[in-house]
Motif scaffolding. Structure first.
Motif, PDB file in Angstrom:
ATOM      1  N   SER A 150       0.705  -0.819   0.249  1.00 48.48           N
ATOM      2  CA  SER A 150       0.136   0.115  -0.098  1.00 48.48           C
ATOM      3  C   SER A 150       0.966   1.186   0.121  1.00 48.48           C
ATOM      4  O   SER A 150       2.090   0.906   0.409  1.00 48.48           O
ATOM      5  CB  SER A 150      -1.143   0.001   1.277  1.00 48.48           C
ATOM      6  N   PRO A 170      -4.557  -3.148   3.573  1.00 51.50           N
ATOM      7  CA  PRO A 170      -6.009  -4.069   2.562  1.00 51.50           C
ATOM      8  C   PRO A 170      -6.758  -4.618   4.016  1.00 51.50           C
ATOM      9  O   PRO A 170      -5.853  -4.970   4.876  1.00 51.50           O
ATOM     10  CB  PRO A 170      -5.813  -4.525   2.010  1.00 51.50           C
ATOM     11  N   ASN A 171      -7.545  -4.774   4.095  1.00 52.76           N
ATOM     12  CA  ASN A 171      -8.792  -5.776   4.968  1.00 52.76           C
ATOM     13  C   ASN A 171      -8.262  -7.334   4.441  1.00 52.76           C
ATOM     14  O   ASN A 171      -7.717  -8.112   3.350  1.00 52.76           O
ATOM     15  CB  ASN A 171      -9.524  -6.111   4.452  1.00 52.76           C
ATOM     16  N   TYR A 172      -8.128  -8.219   5.693  1.00 56.43           N
ATOM     17  CA  TYR A 172      -7.867  -9.804   5.071  1.00 56.43           C
ATOM     18  C   TYR A 172      -8.387  -9.965   4.687  1.00 56.43           C
ATOM     19  O   TYR A 172      -9.700  -9.417   4.388  1.00 56.43           O
ATOM     20  CB  TYR A 172      -7.154 -10.086   6.874  1.00 56.43           C
ATOM     21  N   LYS A 173      -8.046 -10.797   3.981  1.00 53.89           N
ATOM     22  CA  LYS A 173      -9.342 -11.984   3.063  1.00 53.89           C
ATOM     23  C   LYS A 173     -10.319 -12.594   4.234  1.00 53.89           C
ATOM     24  O   LYS A 173      -9.480 -13.218   5.511  1.00 53.89           O
ATOM     25  CB  LYS A 173      -8.194 -13.350   2.658  1.00 53.89           C
ATOM     26  N   THR A 174     -11.531 -12.868   3.662  1.00 58.15           N
ATOM     27  CA  THR A 174     -11.994 -13.379   4.947  1.00 58.15           C
ATOM     28  C   THR A 174     -13.218 -14.847   4.615  1.00 58.15           C
ATOM     29  O   THR A 174     -14.270 -15.654   5.168  1.00 58.15           O
ATOM     30  CB  THR A 174     -12.940 -13.018   5.402  1.00 58.15           C
ATOM     31  N   MET A 181      -8.066 -16.517   9.627  1.00 58.48           N
ATOM     32  CA  MET A 181      -7.954 -14.978   8.638  1.00 58.48           C
ATOM     33  C   MET A 181      -6.228 -14.096   8.617  1.00 58.48           C
ATOM     34  O   MET A 181      -6.071 -14.104   7.395  1.00 58.48           O
ATOM     35  CB  MET A 181      -8.830 -13.594   9.022  1.00 58.48           C
ATOM     36  N   PHE A 186      -4.099 -11.019   2.452  1.00 59.60           N
ATOM     37  CA  PHE A 186      -4.438  -9.722   2.146  1.00 59.60           C
ATOM     38  C   PHE A 186      -5.668  -9.303   0.716  1.00 59.60           C
ATOM     39  O   PHE A 186      -5.067  -9.801  -0.392  1.00 59.60           O
ATOM     40  CB  PHE A 186      -3.672  -8.010   2.172  1.00 59.60           C
ATOM     41  N   GLY A 189      -4.823  -3.635  -1.540  1.00 55.74           N
ATOM     42  CA  GLY A 189      -5.125  -2.338  -0.638  1.00 55.74           C
ATOM     43  C   GLY A 189      -5.154  -1.298  -1.995  1.00 55.74           C
ATOM     44  O   GLY A 189      -4.759  -1.103  -3.309  1.00 55.74           O
ATOM     45  N   LEU A 207      -9.120   5.316   7.169  1.00 54.53           N
ATOM     46  CA  LEU A 207      -8.740   3.979   6.352  1.00 54.53           C
ATOM     47  C   LEU A 207      -8.375   3.754   4.905  1.00 54.53           C
ATOM     48  O   LEU A 207      -8.444   4.824   4.481  1.00 54.53           O
ATOM     49  CB  LEU A 207     -10.184   3.665   6.572  1.00 54.53           C
ATOM     50  N   ASP A 208      -7.812   2.730   4.630  1.00 55.28           N
ATOM     51  CA  ASP A 208      -7.167   2.508   3.703  1.00 55.28           C
ATOM     52  C   ASP A 208      -8.255   2.963   2.274  1.00 55.28           C
ATOM     53  O   ASP A 208      -9.565   2.780   2.566  1.00 55.28           O
ATOM     54  CB  ASP A 208      -6.803   1.371   3.144  1.00 55.28           C
ATOM     55  N   ARG A 225     -13.170   7.758   5.138  1.00 58.33           N
ATOM     56  CA  ARG A 225     -13.388   6.385   4.406  1.00 58.33           C
ATOM     57  C   ARG A 225     -14.104   7.150   3.001  1.00 58.33           C
ATOM     58  O   ARG A 225     -14.600   7.853   3.276  1.00 58.33           O
ATOM     59  CB  ARG A 225     -13.866   5.141   4.775  1.00 58.33           C
TER      60      ARG A 225
END
Length: 256
Positions: A150, A170-174, A181, A186, A189, A207-208, A225
């Motif tokens: 990022s 970035p967010n974690y993959k879920t 997780m 990720f 991002g 936030l990203d 955001r």
């Protein structure tokens, strides 16, 4: 995806000293690690004018580049300085952290001229990229992170108050539930772009994926955001535009 820092610490590759070296100086040689360790041990907490003078002469030897008139306060933490660039007349205040551990070539931390990094602030770049323009102030306890490719950019003459949290990650993959997780990696991002002449009030969270246009003011404790347009006055959770600083309007209210 590059191996996460925590995995590098707990894996079985190399001994304790090898892992410590990767965290402290990255791919640099053992001589760099030994020199940095000696400098930090002898100078990190050396008080007064003598400490400031010696740190200003010795610490720059370990960075990718350091300009003229840079001041390092007491207790400053430095990791992987070979990926950190600092401009002229920068002040790194007491107990601040410059951390580029886990970074690779082309990534790192780039700090412009006349930047003030206040005490206990943290710039953390884990294989990401942080670019800070000229004349920027980062308030006490503010955290700026750029993680996993990022990019966080902060424009010239921006003022960031205390306790802000700017997280370009970035967010974690879920999608999966059979593995944690934290082990799934990720999603892609988007980074963070903060324009020039922006004022972030105390405890703002960015936030990203956020973009804050130049000349904007974001009120204290806001959550940013998405996009805030140039010269906007915003606050709230999430932050919403409440007014404008355009010259044709009456003076805006103080939202700090």
């Amino acid at each position: 995806m590059a191996k996460k820092i925590i995995d590098s610490i707990y894996d079985n590759e190399g001994g304790f000293l090898s892992k410590y070296k990767r965290i402290q100086v990255g791919e640099s040689g053992w001589g760099t690690l030994i020199g940095l360790e000696l400098a930090v041990t002898l100078l990190r907490f050396l008080p007064g004018a003598l400490g400031l003078l010696l740190r200003s002469k010795i610490y720059p030897l370990f960075f990718a580049s350091v300009g003229r008139g840079v001041v390092f306060g007491t207790g400053v933490t430095i990791r992987n300085p070979g990926l950190i660039h600092i401009g002229d007349n920068v002040i790194i205040d007491d107990n601040a952290t410059l951390d580029a551990k886990g970074g690779t070539e082309g990534k790192g931390i780039f700090i412009g001229d006349r930047v003030f990094v206040s005490r206990d602030a943290l710039l953390g770049c884990k294989n990401g990229l942080i670019r800070i323009g000229h004349g920027v102030t980062l308030g006490p306890n503010t955290i700026v992170h750029a993680i996993e490719a990022s990019e966080v950019t902060i424009g010239d003459h921006t003022v960031i108050a205390a306790n802000c949290y700017i997280i370009g990650a970035p967010n974690y993959k879920t999608d999966r539930t059979d593995i944690p997780m934290a082990k799934q990696g990720f999603v892609d991002g988007k980074g963070i772009a903060i324009g020039s002449d922006v004022w972030l009030g105390a405890s703002v969270v960015v936030l990203d994926g956020a973009t804050i246009g130049e000349g904007s003011i974001v009120g204290a404790m806001a959550l940013v955001r998405g996009e805030l347009p140039a010269y906007s006055l915003s606050h709230g959770i999430p932050a919403k535009v409440r007014g404008t600083r355009q010259p044709s309007d009456a003076p805006g209210e103080n939202v700090h």
